[in-house]
Motif scaffolding. Structure first.
Motif, PDB file in Angstrom:
ATOM      1  N   LEU A   1       2.457   2.067  40.763  1.00 29.43           N
ATOM      2  CA  LEU A   1       2.367   0.703  40.234  1.00 29.43           C
ATOM      3  C   LEU A   1       1.084   0.470  39.441  1.00 29.43           C
ATOM      4  O   LEU A   1       0.997  -0.484  38.659  1.00 29.43           O
ATOM      5  CB  LEU A   1       2.451  -0.309  41.381  1.00 29.43           C
ATOM      6  CG  LEU A   1       3.780  -0.354  42.146  1.00 29.43           C
ATOM      7  CD1 LEU A   1       3.743  -1.434  43.211  1.00 29.43           C
ATOM      8  CD2 LEU A   1       4.942  -0.587  41.199  1.00 29.43           C
ATOM      9  N   ALA A   2       0.096   1.326  39.629  1.00 27.02           N
ATOM     10  CA  ALA A   2      -1.160   1.180  38.895  1.00 27.02           C
ATOM     11  C   ALA A   2      -1.117   1.830  37.515  1.00 27.02           C
ATOM     12  O   ALA A   2      -2.031   1.640  36.715  1.00 27.02           O
ATOM     13  CB  ALA A   2      -2.304   1.779  39.706  1.00 27.02           C
ATOM     14  N   GLN A   3      -0.050   2.592  37.238  1.00 25.41           N
ATOM     15  CA  GLN A   3       0.068   3.285  35.946  1.00 25.41           C
ATOM     16  C   GLN A   3       0.694   2.346  34.914  1.00 25.41           C
ATOM     17  O   GLN A   3       1.829   1.903  35.074  1.00 25.41           O
ATOM     18  CB  GLN A   3       0.912   4.550  36.097  1.00 25.41           C
ATOM     19  CG  GLN A   3       0.402   5.506  37.161  1.00 25.41           C
ATOM     20  CD  GLN A   3      -1.071   5.842  36.987  1.00 25.41           C
ATOM     21  OE1 GLN A   3      -1.490   6.266  35.911  1.00 25.41           O
ATOM     22  NE2 GLN A   3      -1.836   5.654  38.050  1.00 25.41           N
TER      23      GLN A   3
ATOM     24  N   ARG B   1       6.681  -1.489  36.402  1.00 29.09           N
ATOM     25  CA  ARG B   1       5.596  -1.829  37.340  1.00 29.09           C
ATOM     26  C   ARG B   1       5.564  -3.318  37.695  1.00 29.09           C
ATOM     27  O   ARG B   1       5.330  -3.687  38.839  1.00 29.09           O
ATOM     28  CB  ARG B   1       4.242  -1.374  36.790  1.00 29.09           C
ATOM     29  CG  ARG B   1       3.821  -2.036  35.491  1.00 29.09           C
ATOM     30  CD  ARG B   1       2.666  -1.283  34.824  1.00 29.09           C
ATOM     31  NE  ARG B   1       1.487  -1.289  35.653  1.00 29.09           N
ATOM     32  CZ  ARG B   1       0.498  -2.179  35.510  1.00 29.09           C
ATOM     33  NH1 ARG B   1       0.580  -3.116  34.575  1.00 29.09           N
ATOM     34  NH2 ARG B   1      -0.555  -2.127  36.279  1.00 29.09           N
ATOM     35  N   LYS B   2       5.833  -4.200  36.729  1.00 26.11           N
ATOM     36  CA  LYS B   2       5.775  -5.638  37.003  1.00 26.11           C
ATOM     37  C   LYS B   2       6.908  -6.063  37.938  1.00 26.11           C
ATOM     38  O   LYS B   2       6.709  -6.867  38.846  1.00 26.11           O
ATOM     39  CB  LYS B   2       5.835  -6.421  35.689  1.00 26.11           C
ATOM     40  CG  LYS B   2       4.593  -6.262  34.815  1.00 26.11           C
ATOM     41  CD  LYS B   2       4.667  -7.151  33.586  1.00 26.11           C
ATOM     42  CE  LYS B   2       3.399  -7.004  32.751  1.00 26.11           C
ATOM     43  NZ  LYS B   2       3.450  -7.849  31.540  1.00 26.11           N
ATOM     44  N   VAL B   3       8.091  -5.524  37.693  1.00 30.74           N
ATOM     45  CA  VAL B   3       9.231  -5.857  38.552  1.00 30.74           C
ATOM     46  C   VAL B   3       9.001  -5.327  39.964  1.00 30.74           C
ATOM     47  O   VAL B   3       9.236  -6.033  40.954  1.00 30.74           O
ATOM     48  CB  VAL B   3      10.533  -5.276  37.974  1.00 30.74           C
ATOM     49  CG1 VAL B   3      11.699  -5.549  38.920  1.00 30.74           C
ATOM     50  CG2 VAL B   3      10.808  -5.862  36.598  1.00 30.74           C
ATOM     51  N   MET B   4       8.511  -4.095  40.066  1.00 26.56           N
ATOM     52  CA  MET B   4       8.255  -3.498  41.372  1.00 26.56           C
ATOM     53  C   MET B   4       7.157  -4.248  42.114  1.00 26.56           C
ATOM     54  O   MET B   4       7.234  -4.441  43.332  1.00 26.56           O
ATOM     55  CB  MET B   4       7.876  -2.035  41.201  1.00 26.56           C
ATOM     56  CG  MET B   4       9.026  -1.135  40.783  1.00 26.56           C
ATOM     57  SD  MET B   4      10.301  -1.035  42.066  1.00 26.56           S
ATOM     58  CE  MET B   4       9.385  -0.254  43.384  1.00 26.56           C
ATOM     59  N   ARG B   5       6.139  -4.695  41.385  1.00 23.74           N
ATOM     60  CA  ARG B   5       5.064  -5.446  42.045  1.00 23.74           C
ATOM     61  C   ARG B   5       5.585  -6.790  42.533  1.00 23.74           C
ATOM     62  O   ARG B   5       5.211  -7.248  43.629  1.00 23.74           O
ATOM     63  CB  ARG B   5       3.900  -5.645  41.073  1.00 23.74           C
ATOM     64  CG  ARG B   5       2.724  -6.363  41.706  1.00 23.74           C
ATOM     65  CD  ARG B   5       1.528  -6.410  40.784  1.00 23.74           C
ATOM     66  NE  ARG B   5       0.982  -5.091  40.553  1.00 23.74           N
ATOM     67  CZ  ARG B   5      -0.218  -4.888  40.009  1.00 23.74           C
ATOM     68  NH1 ARG B   5      -0.989  -5.905  39.679  1.00 23.74           N
ATOM     69  NH2 ARG B   5      -0.652  -3.663  39.800  1.00 23.74           N
TER      70      ARG B   5
ATOM     71  N   ILE C   1       8.675  -7.455  43.468  1.00 27.50           N
ATOM     72  CA  ILE C   1       9.487  -7.171  44.657  1.00 27.50           C
ATOM     73  C   ILE C   1       8.589  -6.914  45.863  1.00 27.50           C
ATOM     74  O   ILE C   1       8.866  -7.367  46.985  1.00 27.50           O
ATOM     75  CB  ILE C   1      10.403  -5.964  44.402  1.00 27.50           C
ATOM     76  CG1 ILE C   1      11.424  -6.297  43.312  1.00 27.50           C
ATOM     77  CG2 ILE C   1      11.106  -5.533  45.684  1.00 27.50           C
ATOM     78  CD1 ILE C   1      12.287  -5.126  42.910  1.00 27.50           C
ATOM     79  N   THR C   2       7.484  -6.195  45.639  1.00 31.34           N
ATOM     80  CA  THR C   2       6.548  -5.906  46.727  1.00 31.34           C
ATOM     81  C   THR C   2       5.941  -7.185  47.290  1.00 31.34           C
ATOM     82  O   THR C   2       5.819  -7.354  48.507  1.00 31.34           O
ATOM     83  CB  THR C   2       5.429  -4.980  46.225  1.00 31.34           C
ATOM     84  OG1 THR C   2       6.005  -3.777  45.703  1.00 31.34           O
ATOM     85  CG2 THR C   2       4.474  -4.617  47.363  1.00 31.34           C
ATOM     86  N   VAL C   3       5.575  -8.113  46.402  1.00 29.64           N
ATOM     87  CA  VAL C   3       5.017  -9.394  46.843  1.00 29.64           C
ATOM     88  C   VAL C   3       6.059 -10.206  47.596  1.00 29.64           C
ATOM     89  O   VAL C   3       5.755 -10.858  48.606  1.00 29.64           O
ATOM     90  CB  VAL C   3       4.471 -10.181  45.633  1.00 29.64           C
ATOM     91  CG1 VAL C   3       4.036 -11.585  46.054  1.00 29.64           C
ATOM     92  CG2 VAL C   3       3.299  -9.448  45.003  1.00 29.64           C
ATOM     93  N   MET C   4       7.291 -10.168  47.122  1.00 33.33           N
ATOM     94  CA  MET C   4       8.358 -10.938  47.772  1.00 33.33           C
ATOM     95  C   MET C   4       8.579 -10.492  49.214  1.00 33.33           C
ATOM     96  O   MET C   4       8.908 -11.313  50.079  1.00 33.33           O
ATOM     97  CB  MET C   4       9.648 -10.799  46.966  1.00 33.33           C
ATOM     98  CG  MET C   4       9.633 -11.508  45.624  1.00 33.33           C
ATOM     99  SD  MET C   4      11.126 -11.180  44.637  1.00 33.33           S
ATOM    100  CE  MET C   4      12.407 -11.824  45.698  1.00 33.33           C
ATOM    101  N   THR C   5       8.405  -9.201  49.481  1.00 36.82           N
ATOM    102  CA  THR C   5       8.591  -8.715  50.854  1.00 36.82           C
ATOM    103  C   THR C   5       7.569  -9.298  51.818  1.00 36.82           C
ATOM    104  O   THR C   5       7.786  -9.307  53.030  1.00 36.82           O
ATOM    105  CB  THR C   5       8.505  -7.183  50.900  1.00 36.82           C
ATOM    106  OG1 THR C   5       7.197  -6.754  50.460  1.00 36.82           O
ATOM    107  CG2 THR C   5       9.549  -6.554  49.996  1.00 36.82           C
ATOM    108  N   MET C   6       6.450  -9.780  51.284  1.00 33.04           N
ATOM    109  CA  MET C   6       5.399 -10.346  52.120  1.00 33.04           C
ATOM    110  C   MET C   6       5.681 -11.804  52.489  1.00 33.04           C
ATOM    111  O   MET C   6       5.121 -12.317  53.452  1.00 33.04           O
ATOM    112  CB  MET C   6       4.048 -10.237  51.410  1.00 33.04           C
ATOM    113  CG  MET C   6       3.616  -8.825  51.096  1.00 33.04           C
ATOM    114  SD  MET C   6       2.168  -8.754  50.007  1.00 33.04           S
ATOM    115  CE  MET C   6       0.973  -9.687  50.938  1.00 33.04           C
TER     116      MET C   6
END
Length: 302
Positions: free
Chosen positions: A107-109, A115-119, A121-126
Motif C-alpha cells: 500500500l505504500a508503493q 492502493r487507495k481502494v485497498m487503504r 477497505i483497510t480503514v473500513m475494517t476498523m
C-alpha cells in the motif's frame, strides 16, 4: 575563551531548583500510586492465606509461603494451557506482523494503482463491526471452531497495524527501493532485506501490542473453543478466579490442616494475577525504547 565559557555549566536559579524538586517529588508519588497495587498483590501472593485475611500487609509478606503458587500450578490443565498460550503469542504475533508488513509495504508503493481502494477497505475494517453471531457462523462453516487455528488465522490482518506500517514505509526514501529493483531484487527480497530492517521500531512496537492482545485474550477462547481442548492460560485462570468452588476446594483440604491454613481465595487470586501479569511486565522493558519512535514516526502520515 569562548570555548571555556561554553563549558561552564549555567547555575540554576532558585525558581528552577524548586521546580525540579517539585517534579521529582511528584514523579515519585505518581510512581508509588501506580506501582503499589501491583506490589500489594505480589506480597499477598507470597503470604500465608489465613494471615492475609487479618489485613495489615502493606510492603512485605508477614508469613512467607509458596503454597499459593503451588496450588495454582497444580490446577488441571495448567501446563498445557501455558504451552498453548505461548504458541498463540509467538505464532499469532509472527504471522500478523508478516502479513501486515507485506500489505503495508504494497500500500505504500505509489505504482500500485489499487492502493487507495485497498487503504479505504483497510480503514473500513476498523470501524464496521462484524457482529458475534455472523463471525461464529463463518468460523463454524470454515471448521475453525475447536482448533488452534482460530486463535491466529482470523487475526492475520489488522487494519491498525497495516496503516502504521504503511505510513512508516512511506516516510522512507523511495530511491532506496528503486535502487534495489534496478539491482534485480524481487519485492519479497526488498521487504525482507530492506523494509523490515529499517522499519524495526514500528515492527517492535506493534509486536508488543499484538503479543499483549494475544496473551490477555480469553473471550474468543470461551466462544470459539467450547470443548476446552485448546484452553489458554488466561481461560484456565479465569475459571479459577470466578468459580465459587475455591472455598469448597479449600475445605476439601481441611483434612490437611497445614494446607488449609496456607490457602485462602484472596491469596490465590493474588497469585493468579501475578502469573498472568509478570511475563508481559518482564518482556515490555526490552521493547519500550521502540514505542516513541515506532508509533510517532509511523503516524506522521495518514
Amino acid at each position: 575563551m569562548t570555548t571555556v565559557k561554553q563549558g561552564i555549566k549555567k547555575k540554576k536559579s532558585k525558581g528552577e531548583r524548586i521546580f525540579d524538586t517539585f517534579n521529582i517529588i511528584l514523579t515519585i508519588i505518581a510512581f508509588f500510586i501506580f506501582m503499589y497495587p501491583f506490589w500489594n498483590q505480589l506480597i499477598l501472593s507470597f503470604n500465608v492465606g489465613t494471615d492475609a485475611v487479618k489485613g495489615g500487609i502493606f510492603f512485605w509478606p508477614r508469613e512467607f509461603t509458596f503454597a499459593n503458587y503451588e496450588y495454582v500450578f497444580a490446577v488441571k490443565g495448567f501446563a498445557r494451557s501455558v504451552i498453548i498460550s505461548v504458541l498463540r503469542v509467538v505464532i499469532g504475533t509472527t504471522t500478523n506482523l508478516f502479513a501486515c508488513g507485506i500489505l503495508g509495504y504494497v500500500l505504500a508503493q505509489k505504482a500500485f494503482k489499487g492502493r487507495k481502494v485497498m487503504r479505504l477497505i483497510t480503514v473500513m475494517t476498523m470501524y464496521i463491526p462484524m457482529g458475534l453471531i455472523p463471525v461464529y457462523v463463518l468460523y463454524n462453516n470454515l471448521n475453525l471452531l475447536d482448533s488452534f487455528t482460530v486463535y491466529w488465522l482470523p487475526g492475520l490482518i489488522s487494519g491498525w497495524n497495516v496503516l502504521m506500517i504503511t505510513s512508516y514505509v512511506e516516510n522512507q526514501p523511495a530511491a532506496l527501493f528503486e535502487s534495489a529493483r534496478l539491482d534485480g531484487a524481487s519485492e519479497l527480497t526488498i521487504f525482507t532485506r530492506i523494509v523490515f530492517p529499517i522499519c524495526t521500531p514500528v515492527f517492535a512496537a506493534l509486536a508488543v501490542i499484538t503479543a499483549v492482545n494475544h496473551w490477555n485474550s480469553w473471550f474468543d477462547v470461551m466462544v470459539y473453543n467450547p470443548s476446552g481442548n485448546f484452553d489458554t492460560l488466561q481461560m484456565v485462570l479465569r475459571r479459577l478466579l470466578i468459580k465459587a468452588d475455591i472455598a469448597k476446594d479449600l475445605m476439601n483440604l481441611s483434612n490437611n490442616a497445614e494446607a488449609f491454613r496456607m490457602l485462602t481465595p484472596i491469596t490465590i487470586r493474588a497469585a493468579t494475577t501475578m502469573i498472568v501479569t509478570i511475563p508481559i511486565a518482564v518482556v515490555y522493558p526490552f521493547f519500550q525504547r521502540y514505542f516513541v519512535g515506532g508509533i510517532s514516526l509511523g503516524a506522521v502520515k495518514g
